[in-house]
Design a protein around this motif. Structure first.
Motif, PDB file in Angstrom:
ATOM      1  N   CYS A   1      92.905 -57.873 116.364  1.00  0.00           N
ATOM      2  CA  CYS A   1      92.523 -58.522 115.101  1.00  0.00           C
ATOM      3  C   CYS A   1      93.747 -58.844 114.251  1.00  0.00           C
ATOM      4  CB  CYS A   1      91.516 -57.672 114.330  1.00  0.00           C
ATOM      5  SG  CYS A   1      92.131 -56.066 113.830  1.00  0.00           S
TER       6      CYS A   1
ATOM      7  N   HIS B   1      86.103 -53.341 111.910  1.00  0.00           N
ATOM      8  CA  HIS B   1      86.181 -54.358 110.863  1.00  0.00           C
ATOM      9  C   HIS B   1      86.012 -55.771 111.411  1.00  0.00           C
ATOM     10  CE1 HIS B   1      88.660 -51.423 108.178  1.00  0.00           C
ATOM     11  NE2 HIS B   1      87.373 -51.207 108.119  1.00  0.00           N
ATOM     12  N   HIS B   2      86.468 -55.996 112.647  1.00  0.00           N
ATOM     13  CA  HIS B   2      86.435 -57.354 113.200  1.00  0.00           C
ATOM     14  C   HIS B   2      85.691 -57.440 114.533  1.00  0.00           C
ATOM     15  CE1 HIS B   2      90.067 -57.112 110.598  1.00  0.00           C
ATOM     16  NE2 HIS B   2      89.635 -58.291 110.204  1.00  0.00           N
TER      17      HIS B   2
ATOM     18  N   CYS C   1      87.678 -52.531 117.139  1.00  0.00           N
ATOM     19  CA  CYS C   1      87.882 -52.400 115.702  1.00  0.00           C
ATOM     20  C   CYS C   1      86.568 -52.657 114.960  1.00  0.00           C
ATOM     21  CB  CYS C   1      88.949 -53.406 115.293  1.00  0.00           C
ATOM     22  SG  CYS C   1      88.810 -54.006 113.624  1.00  0.00           S
TER      23      CYS C   1
HETATM   24 ZN    ZN Z   1      90.330 -55.239 112.785  1.00  0.00          ZN
END
Ligand code: ZN
Length: 191
Positions: A153, A84-85, A82
């Motif tokens: 996440c 984003h994380h 991911c």
């Molecule tokens: Zn994420």
């Protein structure tokens, strides 16, 4: 995107991991951690491998078939990260397409998934990229891609229950707005 020659900067990753370890109050020199920066640097070389690959190279070998109907390759397992994380998300991709004279070996569809999974990603974006690559390279009548994934996440942090699956679908060409074809996809998936 980086060029093919310019792969992962291992030294930079090692330095960054040592800094994270220090930042969370760990001792980067203790026995269990001393080789961790090096392991993670090599790990990133592998899980971001797709950044230096092109789906056009994977899908370049095609076969000619006349009057082929819908082809489905289901349960293609993937692991991605991911964006984003920087935590893993993983699951299955199912790909159906209706050829317009050209087909590829089924292993090539799995390889195409790998190209887009092995980089920092978003599930929706990955599914779109897989569908568009197949449209671009095979020029089929249409393609439908379904992705089912668990995002660590979300599940690790307790926002959702572990095992929660996020599902999304991308349709291109004749699959777009064609309920009958989409239903055939779902029936083949079940069967
Ligand atoms: Zn994420």
């Amino acid at each position: 995107m980086q060029s093919k020659e310019n792969k992962v900067d291992q030294e930079k990753i090692k330095e960054a991991v040592r800094m994270i370890l220090e930042a969370i109050g760990e001792d980067p020199n203790r026995e269990g951690l001393v080789e961790t920066p090096d392991r993670i640097a090599r790990l990133y070389e592998e899980i971001c491998e797709g950044m230096w690959q092109e789906s056009s190279e994977v899908l370049d070998k095609t076969f000619t078939v006349k009057d082929a109907e819908m082809l489905l390759e289901k349960d293609i397992t993937f692991y991605s990260m991911c964006e984003h994380h920087m935590l893993p998300f993983f699951g299955k991709v199912h790909i159906a397409y209706i050829p317009n004279g050209k087909v590829v070996g089924l292993s090539k569809l799995a390889r195409t998934v790998e190209v887009f999974a092995r980089r920092l990603q978003l599930q929706e974006q990955m599914t779109v990229q897989i569908a568009d690559a197949i449209m671009e390279e095979l020029k089929p009548e249409g393609v439908m891609v379904m992705c089912e994934a668990e995002h660590t996440c979300m599940t690790m942090r307790g926002v959702r229950k572990p095992g929660t699956i996020t599902t999304n679908i991308v349709t291109r060409g004749v699959f777009k707005d064609n309920e009958m074809l989409q239903n055939t996809f779902f029936q083949m998936l079940k069967g």
